[in-house]
Design an enzyme around this catalytic site. Structure first.
Site, PDB file in Angstrom:
ATOM      1  N   ARG A 120      11.226   3.908   3.323  1.00  0.00           N
ATOM      2  CA  ARG A 120      10.868   2.959   4.389  1.00  0.00           C
ATOM      3  C   ARG A 120      12.091   2.144   4.731  1.00  0.00           C
ATOM      4  NH1 ARG A 120       5.690  -0.894   4.595  1.00  0.00           N
ATOM      5  NH2 ARG A 120       4.833   1.119   5.202  1.00  0.00           N
TER       6      ARG A 120
ATOM      7  N   LYS B 151      25.401  -3.925  -0.989  1.00  0.00           N
ATOM      8  CA  LYS B 151      26.865  -3.842  -1.087  1.00  0.00           C
ATOM      9  C   LYS B 151      27.453  -3.118   0.118  1.00  0.00           C
ATOM     10  CE  LYS B 151      26.752  -3.252  -6.124  1.00  0.00           C
ATOM     11  NZ  LYS B 151      27.014  -2.252  -7.170  1.00  0.00           N
TER      12      LYS B 151
ATOM     13  N   HIS C  99       5.053   6.100  11.482  1.00  0.00           N
ATOM     14  CA  HIS C  99       4.569   5.920  10.114  1.00  0.00           C
ATOM     15  C   HIS C  99       3.637   7.099   9.813  1.00  0.00           C
ATOM     16  CE1 HIS C  99       3.250   4.291   6.442  1.00  0.00           C
ATOM     17  NE2 HIS C  99       2.981   3.043   6.802  1.00  0.00           N
TER      18      HIS C  99
ATOM     19  N   ARG D  76       0.792  -1.224   0.000  1.00  0.00           N
ATOM     20  CA  ARG D  76       0.000   0.000   0.000  1.00  0.00           C
ATOM     21  C   ARG D  76       0.826   1.276   0.000  1.00  0.00           C
ATOM     22  NH1 ARG D  76      -3.269  -3.416   1.505  1.00  0.00           N
ATOM     23  NH2 ARG D  76      -1.475  -4.236   2.583  1.00  0.00           N
ATOM     24  N   THR D  77       1.767   1.349   0.908  1.00  0.00           N
ATOM     25  CA  THR D  77       2.451   2.636   1.069  1.00  0.00           C
ATOM     26  C   THR D  77       3.227   2.987  -0.194  1.00  0.00           C
ATOM     27  OG1 THR D  77       2.572   2.223   3.426  1.00  0.00           O
ATOM     28  CG2 THR D  77       3.969   3.975   2.569  1.00  0.00           C
TER      29      THR D  77
HETATM   30  C1  NCD Z   1       1.548  -0.770   8.184  1.00  0.00           C
HETATM   31  C2  NCD Z   1       3.055  -0.655   8.376  1.00  0.00           C
HETATM   32  O1  NCD Z   1       3.816  -0.877   7.446  1.00  0.00           O
HETATM   33  O2  NCD Z   1       3.420  -0.304   9.492  1.00  0.00           O
HETATM   34  N1  NCD Z   1       1.217  -1.020   6.847  1.00  0.00           N
HETATM   35  C3  NCD Z   1       0.968   0.035   6.025  1.00  0.00           C
HETATM   36  O3  NCD Z   1       1.845   0.792   5.706  1.00  0.00           O
HETATM   37  N2  NCD Z   1      -0.289   0.246   5.646  1.00  0.00           N
HETATM   38  C4  NCD Z   1       0.908  -1.733   9.094  1.00  0.00           C
HETATM   39  C5  NCD Z   1       1.422  -3.144   9.099  1.00  0.00           C
HETATM   40  O4  NCD Z   1       2.317  -3.506   8.367  1.00  0.00           O
HETATM   41  O5  NCD Z   1       0.873  -3.904   9.905  1.00  0.00           O
END
Ligand code: NCD
Length: 314
Positions: free
Chosen positions: A102, A81, A130, A52-53
């Site tokens: 991320r 590397k 997040h 999703r993100t």
């Molecule tokens: C969340 C995350 O990555 O923290 N997912 C997301 O980005 N929608 C929640 C999760 O992974 O449980």
């Protein structure tokens, strides 16, 4: 001035409100924004899995007329590397105009932002924060509930490792009369840096409980979370705790008729699929708001003077 987004606290309540207004305008008038990012490039640097993100960031940039590049796993980048995040971001600053990162390590995006020449957005740093999920959650709540104040919010599941929970609490404590019900097994209780430093210190009303059923009737929102398998030190604990809560029809019958169920997704077993058809289950709708709010965020960071969402310093 170059602004980044590391934590939802980086934006004031007024800035958040203007950001959500912009997201609302994008939702109503998508055509108006279809070329707003022509010629701009977003980098998505994902050292940890995501559906999703990452894709909602890419969708947001493409819907604004921009382009994207990046990587979806650490082992397909020079991190394999041994390249540091600081070196990578210096290079990415030469190739792109804005970046979403991320990383499994807490603070990685912050390290990157110190060296970046472009806005850096924290798309999740370990079990820490997040912020863009929080923006998504807040826009969902504001759009569907009509307010961000006067709410009793249940957060259920892995409150220890769930970074979305940490960011959401930190952000919502700034609104009037918000009360939290923290529902988790003992082992997955909220960390003390949230309980003591945010809730206790801020004089926020909250309680910690183990059982979901008994608190269902008092909730305006129920934020379900997945047990964060990847952050456990041993498989045994994960297996023991993973199905601790399962939201099903029977439990939904105990809730207010207008209670909303949110979940950042991905779901594993914690919400039974029979709940999906309940009009109060809004977790898939949440994903749509995630695109609008990321579009608004990209515009605000790239063109601060034009969109006037963020306060200009100096
Ligand atoms: C969340 C995350 O990555 O923290 N997912 C997301 O980005 N929608 C929640 C999760 O992974 O449980």
């Amino acid at each position: 001035m170059l602004r980044h987004l590391m934590s939802p606290m980086d934006f004031s309540v007024d800035e958040l409100s203007r950001l959500m207004d912009l997201a609302g305008d994008i939702e109503r008038n998508p055509k108006k924004y279809a070329h707003a990012c022509d010629g701009k490039i977003l980098a998505t640097l994902f050292y940890e899995p995501s559906t999703r993100t990452r894709l909602s960031f890419e969708s947001a940039m493409l819907r604004l007329g921009g382009k994207t590049l990046g990587f979806a796993t650490a082992d397909s980048s020079s991190a394999a590397k041994g390249e540091s995040v600081s070196d990578t971001i210096r290079m990415i600053s030469c190739y792109t105009d804005i970046c979403a990162m991320r990383h499994p390590k807490e603070g990685a995006a912050l390290v990157a932002s110190a060296k970046a020449k472009i806005p850096v957005i924290n798309a999740g740093d370990g079990g820490h924060q997040h912020p863009t999920q929080t923006l998504t959650d807040m826009l969902t709540i504001r759009s569907l509930k009509g307010r961000l104040d006067n709410l009793t919010i249940g957060l259920c599941g892995d409150l220890k490792f769930g970074r979305t929970v940490h960011s959401l609490i930190k952000s919502l404590v700034r609104y009037e009369n918000v009360r939290f019900v923290l529902i988790s097994p003992e082992e997955l209780r909220i960390p003390s840096y949230i309980r003591d430093d945010v809730l206790e210190k801020g004089g926020i009303e909250y309680k910690e409980v183990r059982q979901l059923e008994s608190v269902m009737p008092e909730l305006d929102l129920l934020y379900m979370t997945r047990v964060q398998k990847e952050r456990f030190f041993n498989e045994e604990d994960y297996v023991r705790l993973k199905d601790f809560y399962i939201l099903d029809k029977k439990k939904m019958d105990l809730a207010k008729p207008d209670m909303l169920v949110l979940h950042p997704l991905p779901r594993v077993n914690e919400i039974s699929i029979e709940v999906d058809d309940d009009p109060r289950a809004v977790y898939f709708q949440q994903g749509q708001y995630g695109v609008y709010v990321r579009m608004a965020l990209i515009l605000s960071l790239l063109f601060p003077e034009e969109y006037k969402v963020l306060e200009q310093e100096g």
